[in-house]
Design a protein around this motif. Sequence first.
Motif, PDB file in Angstrom:
ATOM      1  N   SER A   1       0.852  -1.179   0.000  1.00  0.00           N
ATOM      2  CA  SER A   1       0.000   0.000   0.000  1.00  0.00           C
ATOM      3  C   SER A   1       0.889   1.229   0.000  1.00  0.00           C
ATOM      4  N   GLU A   2       0.330   2.361  -0.426  1.00  0.00           N
ATOM      5  CA  GLU A   2       1.109   3.594  -0.482  1.00  0.00           C
ATOM      6  C   GLU A   2       0.191   4.796  -0.289  1.00  0.00           C
ATOM      7  N   GLY A   3       0.783   5.929   0.044  1.00  0.00           N
ATOM      8  CA  GLY A   3       0.028   7.159   0.221  1.00  0.00           C
ATOM      9  C   GLY A   3       0.851   8.347  -0.230  1.00  0.00           C
ATOM     10  N   PHE A   4       0.184   9.463  -0.535  1.00  0.00           N
ATOM     11  CA  PHE A   4       0.860  10.615  -1.113  1.00  0.00           C
ATOM     12  C   PHE A   4       0.412  11.914  -0.453  1.00  0.00           C
ATOM     13  N   LEU A   5       1.314  12.881  -0.425  1.00  0.00           N
ATOM     14  CA  LEU A   5       1.030  14.218   0.072  1.00  0.00           C
ATOM     15  C   LEU A   5       1.845  15.193  -0.774  1.00  0.00           C
ATOM     16  N   ARG A   6       1.162  16.134  -1.393  1.00  0.00           N
ATOM     17  CA  ARG A   6       1.829  17.077  -2.301  1.00  0.00           C
ATOM     18  C   ARG A   6       1.884  18.464  -1.692  1.00  0.00           C
ATOM     19  N   THR A   7       2.965  19.166  -1.991  1.00  0.00           N
ATOM     20  CA  THR A   7       3.134  20.522  -1.497  1.00  0.00           C
ATOM     21  C   THR A   7       4.057  21.282  -2.457  1.00  0.00           C
ATOM     22  N   SER A   8       4.284  22.539  -2.175  1.00  0.00           N
ATOM     23  CA  SER A   8       5.183  23.344  -2.993  1.00  0.00           C
ATOM     24  C   SER A   8       5.740  24.472  -2.122  1.00  0.00           C
ATOM     25  N   TYR A   9       6.797  25.101  -2.622  1.00  0.00           N
ATOM     26  CA  TYR A   9       7.358  26.219  -1.887  1.00  0.00           C
ATOM     27  C   TYR A   9       8.026  27.177  -2.859  1.00  0.00           C
TER      28      TYR A   9
END
Length: 219
Positions: free
Chosen positions: A208-216
């Motif tokens: 299983s896997e999970g994701f979290l996206r962000t930017s700066y």
Amino acid sequence: MQTKTLTSLTGVVLTGLVLAGCGSSSKPANVTSPTASSPGAASTTASSTGAAGTITSTSTTSTAVPHDPEDNNIMLTSPAFKNEEALPSRYTCTGANVSMPLRWSNIPSDTRELALFMVNLADVHGKIFAYWALFGLKPTGKLTAGRIPPGAIVGRNSLGQTHYSLCPPKGQPTRYIFVIYALPRNIPVRPGFDSVALREVAFHAAKSEGFLRTSYARP
């Protein structure tokens, strides 16, 4: 889980990568990726500078981390920012430059350990660019800001660093993705493992896997 899209590394290569710290400790020189060819894709220029030199990429909205959508069922979150929100400056060299707090849930019951990676949302010269990687995370654990939990092992990122540091160039925003893998078996790694090579190992081994996206955008 559906068949993974990447070609598996051979057993001999995997053993050498894992047990020998994943190859040479040589650091990358300046590398520039070709312009993205996806029609209509929004792009930003992202680069990272460190002792290993500067790596620059042309980023698109498509992720550089291949995955099977049916496996994306781990909930990966942060109390510091929401998915697709900008990363607070505290977690970059503009601020305290400490690692961000993270939480995970909905972990399969047979998970032995978790592996976490922070990578550029676009590839560099056709390859994944890793900023930070951890193996040995507990299924019931979490990450506190600026701390590495007991038992966790830190890898060597694409700039040759073995510690957390995020210092993008000034100007346009750089986009990042955190990906966490639930592993049904422990994968033996040494401190300073090759983050890019071991991400592929974790990708193929994960249930299983999970994701979290962000930017700066550094001012």
